[in-house]
Enzyme design. Sequence first.
Site, mmCIF file in Angstrom:
data_model
loop_
_atom_site.group_PDB
_atom_site.id
_atom_site.type_symbol
_atom_site.label_atom_id
_atom_site.label_comp_id
_atom_site.label_asym_id
_atom_site.label_seq_id
_atom_site.Cartn_x
_atom_site.Cartn_y
_atom_site.Cartn_z
ATOM 1 N N LYS A 79 0.843 -0.976 -0.200
ATOM 2 C CA LYS A 79 -0.210 0.075 -0.017
ATOM 3 C C LYS A 79 0.711 1.123 -0.010
ATOM 4 O O LYS A 79 2.028 1.365 0.653
ATOM 5 C CB LYS A 79 -0.918 -0.115 1.229
ATOM 6 N N SER A 154 -9.736 2.256 3.036
ATOM 7 C CA SER A 154 -8.877 3.063 1.946
ATOM 8 C C SER A 154 -7.853 2.249 1.420
ATOM 9 O O SER A 154 -7.230 2.374 0.534
ATOM 10 C CB SER A 154 -8.096 4.068 2.599
ATOM 11 N N SER A 178 -10.083 0.026 6.954
ATOM 12 C CA SER A 178 -9.454 -0.036 5.773
ATOM 13 C C SER A 178 -8.865 -1.077 5.105
ATOM 14 O O SER A 178 -8.375 -1.305 4.040
ATOM 15 C CB SER A 178 -8.326 1.234 5.493
HETATM 16 N N1 GLN Z 1 -13.070 4.657 6.291
HETATM 17 C C1 GLN Z 1 -12.531 5.070 7.563
HETATM 18 C C2 GLN Z 1 -12.078 6.466 7.308
HETATM 19 O O1 GLN Z 1 -12.370 7.054 6.494
HETATM 20 C C3 GLN Z 1 -11.377 4.113 7.884
HETATM 21 C C4 GLN Z 1 -10.069 4.402 7.049
HETATM 22 C C5 GLN Z 1 -8.953 3.784 7.339
HETATM 23 O O2 GLN Z 1 -9.048 2.560 8.198
HETATM 24 N N2 GLN Z 1 -7.958 3.928 7.219
HETATM 25 O O3 GLN Z 1 -11.443 7.122 8.349
#
Ligand code: GLN
Length: 487
Positions: A79, A154, A178
């Site tokens: 990532k 994400s 995410s």
């Molecule tokens: N979707 C969540 C956010 O927008 C979690 C994101 C994540 O786990 N990095 O913060």
Amino acid sequence: MSAPHDMSVAELSAALQARQLSSVEVTRAFLERVTRHQADLNAFISITAEAALVEAAQADARLRAKDAGPLTGVPIAHKDIFCTRGEKTTCGSRMLANFVSPYDATVVERLRAAGVVMLGKTNMDEFAMGSSNETSFFGPVKNPWDVARVPGGSSGGSAAAVAARLTPAATATDTGGSIRQPAALCGVTGLKPTYGRVSRFGMVAFASSLDQGGLITRSAEDAALLLGAMAGFDERDSTSVELPVPDYNGVLGQPIKGLKIGVLKEFFDKGLDPEIEQHIRAALDLLRSQGAVIKDVSLPNLPLSVPTYYVVAPAECSSNLARFDGVRYGHRCDNPRDLLDLYQRSRGEGFGAEVKRRIMTGTYVLSAGYYDAFYLKAQRVRQLISNDFERAFHEVDVVIGPTTPTTAFELGAKTSDPVTMYLNDIYTIGANLAGLPAISLPCGLSHGLPTAMQIIGPHFGEERLLNVAHRYQLESDWHRRVPPGFA
Ligand code: GLN
């Protein structure tokens, strides 16, 4: 023998050790797929083909010299939140679009030392803020099951790349879901380890008390193989925990007779797609048939996870992202008039709308006069949620629920309403607030789209999670399904 892209990490490892395949051959095969599907999926931000082939040749030399470990020569994608020496690390942002880190993140360094070959850096929501990959400065990733739909976020690039067989595995991070949510929407396995299990050093910080690095793979078996190489104490991360790393692969396959599974009552709410519920109930029946004991558990404070997270995470991000000021890192505006103008325009140009929204919310909840009302209150509720889990783990060994309320939604469907977007993580955030390990695994298909279940365990219960997931995957084949067109 199957083509490399059809093989799991475990199978690739065996073929490489037996010298039936060389790492260069395997790496070339995956790079060819990565490149071929970049235009339709946009799963990668950088494809590091040249460096990959050098690493693969080095891996082959180690394999020939019998100086290789089980992962030597196996390709992976990282990532783009993990710093990689000599290659760009953008975090999905214009702010870091040209940033080249002078060092490797600990996760990257450890996998490199194990001989793992990096294919490239995967696309992601900007600074890991999002649930659909649509906040990436580099454009959205498409879901390989239906390119009109989101892959989740994400870590959408990592999930889409594993689902489409562009890489056997990918690293990912999970602050509020995410790893698990994109794994669920793409029909792959996603493991978020216990907070502190995997070093955060060199992982661009979003919300430091929640961020945790982990994996997206095809199966729990592959996750077990890779986690062992990534995990462990790191003196460069003060929150990494000094506990020995178990042989995760060694425990796989243990019988689950008598294992107590709690079904999370609050997660089977009216927001859950009834077909996802059916699939999870069927998976529970399968685990019951292997001797697991299923009972309901209630975590009454869990429904407060989303509002709690959207105070804590923005607060921490507003502080973490203060370092991007146009001076030390990243984007700098042209011809600043003075220092204030430099800060304002560099940050104004470098960050996208969602990141700005979070910084502003975070600054607000931390400001004098609001700190007690919002931030302190959220910290208290966070503790209540942790206590709920702790109580549950006195009664049961793991808890099970859905990962997401729905299957993958259409691109653009939720971009105009941040709160609707935030609700995607309603079932995943609890584990982050409590620092617990959790795994998402595919358990069905609904109208051609993957459905998933989530298993959450007590702190440092990765072995147990991986074992339950593996037992399920031995008896089911949802994790082997490949999106049409990517076989
Ligand atoms: N979707 C969540 C956010 O927008 C979690 C994101 C994540 O786990 N990095 O913060």
